[in-house]
Motif scaffolding. Structure first.
Motif, PDB file in Angstrom:
ATOM      1  N   ILE A   1     -20.172 -16.121  36.395  1.00 31.72           N
ATOM      2  CA  ILE A   1     -20.607 -14.901  35.734  1.00 31.72           C
ATOM      3  C   ILE A   1     -21.852 -14.401  36.462  1.00 31.72           C
ATOM      4  O   ILE A   1     -22.826 -15.122  36.609  1.00 31.72           O
ATOM      5  CB  ILE A   1     -20.908 -15.160  34.247  1.00 31.72           C
ATOM      6  N   HIS A   2     -21.805 -13.157  36.934  1.00 32.83           N
ATOM      7  CA  HIS A   2     -22.911 -12.608  37.711  1.00 32.83           C
ATOM      8  C   HIS A   2     -23.403 -11.328  37.067  1.00 32.83           C
ATOM      9  O   HIS A   2     -22.612 -10.494  36.645  1.00 32.83           O
ATOM     10  CB  HIS A   2     -22.459 -12.301  39.137  1.00 32.83           C
ATOM     11  N   LEU A   3     -24.700 -11.162  37.032  1.00 31.56           N
ATOM     12  CA  LEU A   3     -25.285  -9.923  36.574  1.00 31.56           C
ATOM     13  C   LEU A   3     -25.216  -8.898  37.698  1.00 31.56           C
ATOM     14  O   LEU A   3     -25.135  -9.241  38.872  1.00 31.56           O
ATOM     15  CB  LEU A   3     -26.745 -10.150  36.176  1.00 31.56           C
ATOM     16  N   VAL A   4     -25.270  -7.633  37.331  1.00 34.47           N
ATOM     17  CA  VAL A   4     -25.270  -6.588  38.339  1.00 34.47           C
ATOM     18  C   VAL A   4     -26.499  -6.731  39.219  1.00 34.47           C
ATOM     19  O   VAL A   4     -26.451  -6.588  40.418  1.00 34.47           O
ATOM     20  CB  VAL A   4     -25.226  -5.195  37.678  1.00 34.47           C
ATOM     21  N   THR A   5     -27.616  -7.043  38.616  1.00 30.63           N
ATOM     22  CA  THR A   5     -28.844  -7.280  39.357  1.00 30.63           C
ATOM     23  C   THR A   5     -29.669  -8.308  38.601  1.00 30.63           C
ATOM     24  O   THR A   5     -29.599  -8.397  37.380  1.00 30.63           O
ATOM     25  CB  THR A   5     -29.640  -5.982  39.565  1.00 30.63           C
ATOM     26  N   GLN A   6     -30.451  -9.078  39.301  1.00 28.18           N
ATOM     27  CA  GLN A   6     -31.287 -10.095  38.656  1.00 28.18           C
ATOM     28  C   GLN A   6     -32.489  -9.467  37.964  1.00 28.18           C
ATOM     29  O   GLN A   6     -32.991 -10.001  36.993  1.00 28.18           O
ATOM     30  CB  GLN A   6     -31.765 -11.122  39.695  1.00 28.18           C
ATOM     31  N   ASN A   7     -32.962  -8.327  38.466  1.00 21.78           N
ATOM     32  CA  ASN A   7     -34.144  -7.661  37.915  1.00 21.78           C
ATOM     33  C   ASN A   7     -33.729  -6.412  37.148  1.00 21.78           C
ATOM     34  O   ASN A   7     -34.197  -5.315  37.414  1.00 21.78           O
ATOM     35  CB  ASN A   7     -35.107  -7.286  39.042  1.00 21.78           C
ATOM     36  N   TYR A   8     -32.887  -6.590  36.160  1.00 19.57           N
ATOM     37  CA  TYR A   8     -32.286  -5.465  35.451  1.00 19.57           C
ATOM     38  C   TYR A   8     -33.337  -4.561  34.806  1.00 19.57           C
ATOM     39  O   TYR A   8     -33.309  -3.351  34.958  1.00 19.57           O
ATOM     40  CB  TYR A   8     -31.318  -5.989  34.391  1.00 19.57           C
ATOM     41  N   TYR A   9     -34.282  -5.122  34.080  1.00 21.11           N
ATOM     42  CA  TYR A   9     -35.247  -4.313  33.339  1.00 21.11           C
ATOM     43  C   TYR A   9     -36.208  -3.579  34.261  1.00 21.11           C
ATOM     44  O   TYR A   9     -36.561  -2.432  34.020  1.00 21.11           O
ATOM     45  CB  TYR A   9     -36.008  -5.183  32.329  1.00 21.11           C
ATOM     46  N   GLU A  10     -36.636  -4.229  35.339  1.00 20.77           N
ATOM     47  CA  GLU A  10     -37.524  -3.578  36.292  1.00 20.77           C
ATOM     48  C   GLU A  10     -36.831  -2.384  36.953  1.00 20.77           C
ATOM     49  O   GLU A  10     -37.437  -1.328  37.136  1.00 20.77           O
ATOM     50  CB  GLU A  10     -37.969  -4.568  37.360  1.00 20.77           C
ATOM     51  N   GLU A  11     -35.569  -2.546  37.296  1.00 17.55           N
ATOM     52  CA  GLU A  11     -34.842  -1.455  37.937  1.00 17.55           C
ATOM     53  C   GLU A  11     -34.537  -0.330  36.956  1.00 17.55           C
ATOM     54  O   GLU A  11     -34.452   0.825  37.341  1.00 17.55           O
ATOM     55  CB  GLU A  11     -33.562  -1.978  38.578  1.00 17.55           C
ATOM     56  N   GLU A  12     -34.370  -0.648  35.683  1.00 13.00           N
ATOM     57  CA  GLU A  12     -34.127   0.376  34.671  1.00 13.00           C
ATOM     58  C   GLU A  12     -35.355   1.270  34.511  1.00 13.00           C
ATOM     59  O   GLU A  12     -35.234   2.482  34.336  1.00 13.00           O
ATOM     60  CB  GLU A  12     -33.774  -0.285  33.339  1.00 13.00           C
ATOM     61  N   ILE A  13     -36.533   0.693  34.597  1.00  8.71           N
ATOM     62  CA  ILE A  13     -37.771   1.465  34.478  1.00  8.71           C
ATOM     63  C   ILE A  13     -37.923   2.421  35.659  1.00  8.71           C
ATOM     64  O   ILE A  13     -38.386   3.548  35.515  1.00  8.71           O
ATOM     65  CB  ILE A  13     -38.982   0.513  34.366  1.00  8.71           C
ATOM     66  N   LYS A  14     -37.500   2.004  36.842  1.00  7.00           N
ATOM     67  CA  LYS A  14     -37.616   2.821  38.054  1.00  7.00           C
ATOM     68  C   LYS A  14     -36.457   3.808  38.217  1.00  7.00           C
ATOM     69  O   LYS A  14     -36.338   4.443  39.251  1.00  7.00           O
ATOM     70  CB  LYS A  14     -37.643   1.925  39.291  1.00  7.00           C
ATOM     71  N   TYR A  15     -35.594   3.962  37.220  1.00  8.45           N
ATOM     72  CA  TYR A  15     -34.378   4.735  37.402  1.00  8.45           C
ATOM     73  C   TYR A  15     -34.634   6.229  37.607  1.00  8.45           C
ATOM     74  O   TYR A  15     -33.814   6.910  38.207  1.00  8.45           O
ATOM     75  CB  TYR A  15     -33.404   4.520  36.245  1.00  8.45           C
ATOM     76  N   GLN A  16     -35.760   6.769  37.119  1.00 10.86           N
ATOM     77  CA  GLN A  16     -36.045   8.193  37.356  1.00 10.86           C
ATOM     78  C   GLN A  16     -36.178   8.476  38.845  1.00 10.86           C
ATOM     79  O   GLN A  16     -35.728   9.510  39.329  1.00 10.86           O
ATOM     80  CB  GLN A  16     -37.304   8.629  36.610  1.00 10.86           C
ATOM     81  N   ASP A  17     -36.774   7.550  39.600  1.00 10.55           N
ATOM     82  CA  ASP A  17     -36.838   7.704  41.054  1.00 10.55           C
ATOM     83  C   ASP A  17     -35.437   7.756  41.651  1.00 10.55           C
ATOM     84  O   ASP A  17     -35.173   8.533  42.568  1.00 10.55           O
ATOM     85  CB  ASP A  17     -37.620   6.548  41.690  1.00 10.55           C
ATOM     86  N   GLN A  18     -34.535   6.931  41.111  1.00  9.77           N
ATOM     87  CA  GLN A  18     -33.140   6.914  41.577  1.00  9.77           C
ATOM     88  C   GLN A  18     -32.470   8.260  41.294  1.00  9.77           C
ATOM     89  O   GLN A  18     -31.734   8.775  42.138  1.00  9.77           O
ATOM     90  CB  GLN A  18     -32.394   5.770  40.873  1.00  9.77           C
TER      91      GLN A  18
END
Length: 141
Positions: A31-48
């Motif tokens: 079982i693999h997560l999409v990313t290990q740093n899910y919450y950190e990347e969610e916070i940066k999503y506006q840049d994305q």
């Protein structure tokens, strides 16, 4: 057989069935997560989101997949630099990240024949002239 024994047998079979399903779920190790740093990347999503808007404002298609040659073509100008992420949703162990800086037009093609057959997402993040961009393409190899 009377009703009481029938009910006990049905409950016992159900409990054994559920215990078997729990055992199967506990034994899974892939079982693999999409990313290990899910919450950190969610916070940066506006840049994305800003990078995606920048990429959509371009008047040409950035990523194309050549099915015959099994290669990903990046239609980027010379001097662009960034990261090409070959993302396998079903198995994170197969993911690959390729950093690049285009010094000539011949470097725009990435051979993907070595990748395992199946569904892939190609994620391209690049920067040119101080502006960041993001493009994503879904391919089947």
């Amino acid at each position: 057989m009377d009703w009481g024994k029938g009910i006990v047998v049905v409950i016992a079979v159900f409990v054994l069935f559920m215990a078997g399903l729990v055992g199967i779920c506990v034994k899974q190790d892939d079982i693999h997560l999409v990313t290990q740093n899910y919450y950190e990347e969610e916070i940066k999503y506006q840049d994305q989101i800003d990078k995606i808007i920048n990429a959509h404002s371009l008047d040409y298609e950035v990523l194309t997949y050549n099915i015959q040659l099994k290669s990903v073509v990046m239609n980027l100008p010379v001097g662009a630099k960034g990261t090409l992420h070959l993302f396998r949703p079903s198995d994170a162990r197969l993911d690959q990240k390729i950093d690049f800086q285009l010094l000539n037009k011949e470097e725009n093609t990435v051979d993907v024949t070595h990748l395992k057959a199946g569904y892939w997402k190609v994620k391209l993040t690049w920067e040119e002239n101080g502006v960041s961009y993001y493009e994503e393409k879904k391919i089947n190899i």
